[in-house]
Motif scaffolding. Structure first.
Motif, short mmCIF file in Angstrom:
data_model
loop_
_atom_site.label_atom_id
_atom_site.label_comp_id
_atom_site.label_asym_id
_atom_site.label_seq_id
_atom_site.Cartn_x
_atom_site.Cartn_y
_atom_site.Cartn_z
N VAL A 93 0.84 -1.20 0.00
CA VAL A 93 0.00 0.00 0.00
C VAL A 93 0.87 1.24 0.00
CG1 VAL A 93 -1.66 1.34 1.36
CG2 VAL A 93 -2.03 -1.12 1.00
N SER A 94 1.91 1.24 0.82
CA SER A 94 2.85 2.37 0.87
C SER A 94 3.53 2.57 -0.47
CB SER A 94 3.88 2.14 1.97
OG SER A 94 4.82 3.17 2.00
N PHE A 95 3.96 1.48 -1.10
CA PHE A 95 4.60 1.54 -2.41
C PHE A 95 3.68 2.24 -3.42
CE2 PHE A 95 4.76 -0.48 -6.64
CZ PHE A 95 6.03 -0.08 -7.05
N LEU A 96 2.41 1.86 -3.44
CA LEU A 96 1.47 2.45 -4.39
C LEU A 96 1.22 3.92 -4.08
CD1 LEU A 96 -1.09 -0.46 -4.79
CD2 LEU A 96 0.61 0.30 -6.46
N LYS A 97 1.08 4.23 -2.79
CA LYS A 97 0.82 5.62 -2.41
C LYS A 97 2.01 6.53 -2.71
CE LYS A 97 -2.77 4.94 1.02
NZ LYS A 97 -3.22 5.19 2.39
N GLN A 98 3.21 5.98 -2.70
CA GLN A 98 4.41 6.77 -2.98
C GLN A 98 4.75 6.83 -4.47
OE1 GLN A 98 7.62 5.39 -0.48
NE2 GLN A 98 6.42 5.65 1.38
N SER A 99 4.16 5.95 -5.25
CA SER A 99 4.46 5.90 -6.67
C SER A 99 3.92 7.14 -7.39
CB SER A 99 3.85 4.66 -7.31
OG SER A 99 4.05 4.68 -8.71
N LYS A 100 4.74 7.72 -8.24
CA LYS A 100 4.32 8.86 -9.06
C LYS A 100 3.37 8.39 -10.17
CE LYS A 100 6.96 11.73 -6.88
NZ LYS A 100 6.45 11.96 -5.55
N LEU A 101 3.28 7.08 -10.38
CA LEU A 101 2.42 6.53 -11.42
C LEU A 101 0.96 6.36 -10.99
CD1 LEU A 101 4.87 3.84 -12.81
CD2 LEU A 101 4.34 6.09 -13.78
N ILE A 102 0.72 6.47 -9.69
CA ILE A 102 -0.63 6.34 -9.15
C ILE A 102 -1.00 7.69 -8.51
CG2 ILE A 102 -2.15 5.11 -7.55
CD1 ILE A 102 -1.06 3.27 -9.77
#
Length: 169
Positions: free
Chosen positions: A138-147
């Motif tokens: 979840v953290s990975f997705l929230k930090q991704s500039k792609l999402i």
């Protein structure tokens, strides 16, 4: 020559196609959400998560990894309009039973040195702690500039013994 699984596919698909009446559904999911979950055969996403045909995009991979699903999530969100992502991992996941070195060793033993060398930099994305793995994804997705930050992202655990889900984050 076909296999029993191929024969089953043909027979079951014939019966399915005879009753199929959902050809009108659009490619974008009607409820505008995507699920990332494991490829584990014990998870019936439609029944366990209440998903009807056309409701959601379902990305399945070993361990229900958001990193592994990122390409599909970007397409789902950017090109097909999803506005929510649910990461759903599960209890008794095989990805918690080995390390990268173990997987590479099995590949080498079964397929030879060249295959082992080919996967030397491959991260199989194993994990130790289930809840921490959910939080990490979840953290990975929230930090991704792609999402985009406007996309709602949550993390869940599905219990393969009871059939129940619980929210982690």
């Amino acid at each position: 020559m076909s296999t029993p699984n191929q024969d089953n596919l043909v027979a079951k698909n014939k019966a399915y196609a005879e009753k199929f009446n959902q050809g009108h559904l659009a490619a974008p999911p009607g409820k505008k959400y995507a699920i990332v979950t494991c490829m584990d055969a014990r998870i019936d996403t439609s029944s366990a998560f209440g998903i009807d045909l056309g409701d959601a995009h379902i990305m399945r991979n070993a361990g229900g990894s958001a990193r592994d699903a990122l390409r599909s999530l970007v397409i789902s969100e950017q090109l097909l309009g999803t506005t929510e992502i649910m990461v759903i991992k599960h209890t008794k996941c095989g990805m918690a039973t080995f390390k990268n070195e173990d997987a590479r060793g099995v590949v080498g033993k079964n397929l030879g040195q060249e295959a082992e060398h080919e996967c030397k930099d491959l991260d199989f994305l194993p994990f130790v702690d289930l809840n921490e793995s959910v939080k990490d994804d979840v953290s990975f997705l929230k930090q991704s500039k792609l999402i985009p930050h406007t996309v709602s992202i949550s993390g869940w655990v599905y219990d393969v013994e009871s059939g129940k889900t619980s929210k982690v984050v």
